[in-house]
Design a protein around this motif. Structure first.
Motif, mmCIF file in Angstrom:
data_model
loop_
_atom_site.group_PDB
_atom_site.id
_atom_site.type_symbol
_atom_site.label_atom_id
_atom_site.label_comp_id
_atom_site.label_asym_id
_atom_site.label_seq_id
_atom_site.Cartn_x
_atom_site.Cartn_y
_atom_site.Cartn_z
ATOM 1 N N GLU B 232 0.859 -1.185 0.000
ATOM 2 C CA GLU B 232 0.000 0.000 0.000
ATOM 3 C C GLU B 232 0.896 1.235 0.000
ATOM 4 O O GLU B 232 1.993 1.203 0.548
ATOM 5 N N ARG B 233 0.354 2.283 -0.549
ATOM 6 C CA ARG B 233 1.140 3.519 -0.590
ATOM 7 C C ARG B 233 1.338 4.102 0.805
ATOM 8 O O ARG B 233 2.229 4.902 1.034
ATOM 9 N N THR B 234 0.447 3.686 1.721
ATOM 10 C CA THR B 234 0.562 4.199 3.084
ATOM 11 C C THR B 234 1.434 3.308 3.968
ATOM 12 O O THR B 234 1.667 3.637 5.136
#
Lengths: 623, 277
Positions: B232-234
């Protein structure tokens, strides 16, 4: 096996520790495994606490050991019980085992150890020790177990010193280890930065240490984001586990990781904690994974001073460096290449340090340099060398000078800028035809060494695509030979079966059998076994007749055989000969006493000749 | 003799065998009647023109134009080591070291014997910035067997295998028809080492195919790419990868690909921040 031994150990420990002491009674004693020791010997002092609840121990002060040296210390605990008047008494025993080593000859005394338990103090008696140069060797065998511990003979390594193996835990330690929750003092990680005040570009080293007083395995380590730094991992694989006493507790500790940080900007920089995942185990029955964090660190980065900054200074050039220049030949022929090597060596960020460009050289053709960096992987301080190799081709003859190269850097130790330079190098360039003696005019030097290989101008742009084994035809082709082979084998088998059913096939089989019988007969003749010999000869002749007639001859009368052979076109003499030989066989079989070796050889020869003539047209002749 | 043949075939330049096949352009030049290949010849000529134009752009220092030309050839399906090699050089000159590494690696994957590509790749690697592992030198986690099979020329290996394989069966068939015992025996003993070599060549070929099919590598093509804990980008970044770093691709998860670094660290990077070799 080992578990069984542990169980026995526990059982003996429990029995041996059973003491008539009244419930609630506390005892504290000291003992040594011997009182006369050699100068080079080690011996063990054991402090034993017997108490209903070890958690109530407030303080246990070790005795003054005089001229003795403490090598190691460890603890053992055990629970015991005893029966007295029908009631049972559970008690705990704690042994502190201290391994001692004398430092000088003579008498010495181990002082009193003090225990504070439940508000009361207990002391041990002093113990006199005599240290001699060469003590008599202790009787071979095992040392007596510590009080409360098992008298059962454990392996020698049960008593091994923790110095031998820092992570050593005896089987009893493990088995009798206290079933208690892991607390934060059992293991912790520490990080420190050194130095904590640096100038921009100067190395600061962050070191992470791991401490544990229980079994521990180190898992993943996570560093915070190191923005604003050029970071380099240092190799600490050679770091050893050592021990240390912290607040009276023995810890094992190890240098876990180390990073060299070169700050790229000035200011107060806060470094977030480093997280280390650890699997902790206070006993064999409990294990816990915890993420331990170091405390945040602070680093003060001072700006590079403006005063005295050289014009050619680059901010990456911070450290202590030396610069040298060398050529691979000082006498060269015109248009022959010479390699100039500039070597920057020292401590600092050698990766980013900028070696100065060569000044313009009118009388040389210069190729792009090849740069190589070698950095020592171990050691807290980053140290290494950067070499820049220039290939130069002189374009004029005479004495050509390669000028000095200057390099400016900031020395954080002396806190000042410094400029160093190489010495000019004079090259003697001769005309190609009159190369000086010893000059390697035809030497193989790759002019493009250190430079990029050029692009390709000539190409068919074809012939590539999928490799051969990815093409659709490859595997069918591979399948062809085994398929052909299979066909060949099957075809051969089918052919053999077909041939065996034909008259010719049957004749061939009969001839083959006749040949085998003749071979066997020959063996019997050699051994003088007349009866067996004539049986084999007869069988061979009958097979030969079958091959000729195309039908079995077994059971036919001799006259019948003769007629059949004649009607099958056999020579009358051969037919007669065969009948005669068959009669001879019957005679030989049933009258072996009259048979002799020579007769058998003659019979074998005759039979061979007869069979050859008889089967000439029926298939391969027996031989 | 067999050993010599093996050695010759094994180290034959990978392109030698296919190059021996007559090219449509060559057929046309020889004046042979070739009614159908006319459009194909035109296409080849067009592609060659693009190639030469890209080379001229490169020489003139117009690297973006050269890159566009070489990529046009690749998009047209002309995936040739000469094109990828020139493209890698152009990327390097244009300052895109990650893409330069990627296309040098592609060149070597097609032709492991390409010394110029290997040489230039090493030069580029020396200039790469890698804050994570600046001193390890190695940027790949290839086990030795994999490095070995990948270093063998694919077509040369296939030809060696085929020659030995057919040779083995030819001798075996001949042996069935031979009646004289000494010759029969001689053929058997000839086939024993041939069979051993067939097994070796087959194992190498199988190993290479296995490596190609199962083990994939990617190269970071952007200046910095965060290696994250999750796809995930987070997700928390573990570290930053820098362009040119070769990593092993383990699996794809959405827009992310799970990769393993040569030091064993695993994490996720965005697919578009790396290129598959």
């Amino acid at each position: 096996m080992r578990s069984a031994r542990h169980l026995r150990a526990v059982w003996f420990a429990l029995l041996a520790a059973a003491s008539p002491a009244a419930a609630g009674e506390v005892s504290f004693s000291a003992s040594v495994d011997r009182n006369v020791v050699g100068l080079e010997d080690r011996f063990t002092l054991t402090l034993t606490v017997r108490a209903p609840d070890l958690a109530r121990i407030e303080k246990l002060a070790l005795p003054d050991v005089g001229t003795l040296e403490i090598l190691s210390q460890r603890e053992q605990t055990a629970t015991t019980f005893s029966f007295s008047g029908g009631s049972q008494d559970f008690r705990r025993i704690k042994n502190v085992l201290i391994v001692l080593k004398p430092t000088r000859e003579g008498a010495t005394t181990i002082g009193r150890a003090t225990l504070r338990y439940g508000g009361q103090s207990y002391t041990t008696e002093p113990i006199a020790i005599q240290v001699v140069k060469n003590a008599p060797r202790a009787k071979s065998g095992r040392r007596a177990p510590a009080p409360g511990m098992s008298p059962f003979p454990f392996d020698d390594d049960f008593f091994r010193s923790p110095f031998d193996d820092p992570f050593f835990r005896s089987p009893l330690d493990e088995f009798l280890g206290q079933q208690r929750p892991i607390d934060e003092k059992d293991a912790f990680v520490e990080a420190y930065v050194s130095p904590d005040v640096v100038v921009q570009g100067q190395q600061a080293t962050v070191t992470v240490m791991v401490y544990s007083r229980i079994d521990a395995r180190i898992g993943e380590t996570r560093w915070p984001k190191l923005d604003g730094f050029y970071a380099m991992d240092r190799d600490v694989s050679g770091a050893r586990t050592e021990q240390k006493f912290i607040d009276g507790e023995r810890y094992l500790y190890k240098l876990h990781q180390q990073k060299a940080l070169f700050p790229l900007k000035a200011g107060e920089i806060a470094l977030d904690p480093v997280s280390v995942e650890m699997v902790l185990s206070a006993s064999p029955f409990s294990q816990e994974t915890r993420t331990l964090k170091t405390r945040p660190l602070k680093l003060k980065v001072l700006p590079l001073p403006e005063a005295g900054r050289p014009a050619d200074f680059s901010e990456a050039n911070v450290g202590r460096f030396t610069l040298s220049a060398a050529v691979d030949a000082t006498q060269v022929a015109l248009n022959q290449p010479v390699t100039l090597t500039l070597t920057l060596r020292g401590t600092g960020n050698i990766h980013q340090a900028r070696v100065p460009e060569l000044p313009a050289l009118d009388k040389f053709k210069r190729f792009d340099p090849a740069v190589d960096v070698q950095v020592q992987k171990s050691g807290a301080e980053v140290r290494g060398a950067k070499t820049v190799e220039y290939v130069l081709v002189p374009l004029a003859t005479g004495e050509l000078v390669l000028p000095e190269v200057k390099f400016s850097f900031f020395d954080p130790v002396d806190n000042r800028y410094r400029t160093i330079q190489t010495e000019p190098i004079t090259l003697k360039v001769t005309a190609s035809a009159n190369a000086p003696p010893g000059t390697e005019t035809g030497r193989e030097v790759n002019l493009l060494a250190g430079t990029f290989k050029p692009i390709r101008f000539e190409s068919t742009l074809s012939g590539y695509g999928h490799p051969l084994y990815r093409r659709s035809f490859f595997w069918p082709i591979v399948a062809v030979p085994p398929a052909l082979w299979l066909l060949l084998v099957l075809g051969g088998a089918v052919s053999r079966i077909a041939r065996s059913d034909s008259p010719r096939g049957r004749a061939r089989q009969a001839i083959s059998r006749a040949r085998a019988h003749l071979k066997q007969a020959s063996r019997h003749a050699a051994r003088g076994m007349a009866s067996e010999f004539f049986s084999e000869i007869k069988a061979a002749l009958l097979d030969g007749i079958e091959a000729r007639l195309g039908a079995p001859a077994q059971g036919m009368l001799l006259e019948e055989i003769r007629r059949s052979l004649l009607s099958a076109g056999a020579d009358p003499a051969d037919a007669d000969g065969l009948v005669h030989e068959l009669e001879n066989c019957d005679f030989g079989r049933f009258a072996p006493a009259s048979s002799r070796g020579q007769e058998m050889q003659d019979s074998l020869q005759r039979s061979r000749r007869l069979l050859q003539r008889l089967t000439r047209n029926a298939g391969r002749s027996p031989s | 003799m067999i050993g010599t043949t093996l050695a010759l075939l094994l180290f034959l330049p990978a392109g030698a065998a296919p190059a021996a096949a007559p090219e449509p352009a060559a057929t046309a030049a020889a004046g042979a009647p070739a009614p159908a290949p006319a459009p194909a010849r035109s296409l080849d000529a067009d592609l060659m023109e693009i190639f030469q134009k890209a080379n001229q752009d490169y020489l003139a220092g117009d690297y973006p134009a050269a890159i566009a030309g070489y990529e046009k050839l690749l998009n047209a399906g002309r995936i040739h080591p000469d094109v990828t090699y020139n493209l890698a050089n152009a990327y390097y000159r244009a300052g895109r070291k990650g893409l330069a590494v990627l296309f040098f690696e592609k060149t070597l994957a097609m032709n492991p014997g390409d010394e110029a590509a290997r040489y230039n790749l090493e030069l580029v690697r020396k200039e790469l910035v890698d804050r994570v592992m600046p001193e390890t030198g190695s940027t790949s986690a290839e086990p030795p067997w994999e490095s070995f099979v990948r270093s063998l020329p694919p077509n040369g290996l296939a030809w060696v295998f085929l020659v030995l394989y057919f040779g083995f069966f030819a001798v075996a068939v001949a042996r069935r028809f031979v009646r004289t015992r000494p010759l029969h025996r001689l053929l058997f003993w000839i086939n024993v080492p041939v069979f051993s070599l067939v097994l070796v060549a087959g194992a190498l070929l199988g190993g290479r195919m296995l490596a190609e099919d199962r083990i994939h590598y990617r190269v970071v093509i952007v200046p910095t790419a965060p290696l994250r804990e999750g796809p995930e980008r987070t997700a928390k970044p573990l570290m930053e990868l820098h362009e040119g770093l070769k990593v092993r691709a383990l699996s794809e998860r959405g827009e992310f690909v799970r990769v393993r670094l040569s030091n064993g660290v695993e994490g996720f990077i965005l697919q578009n921040q790396s290129g598959e070799i």
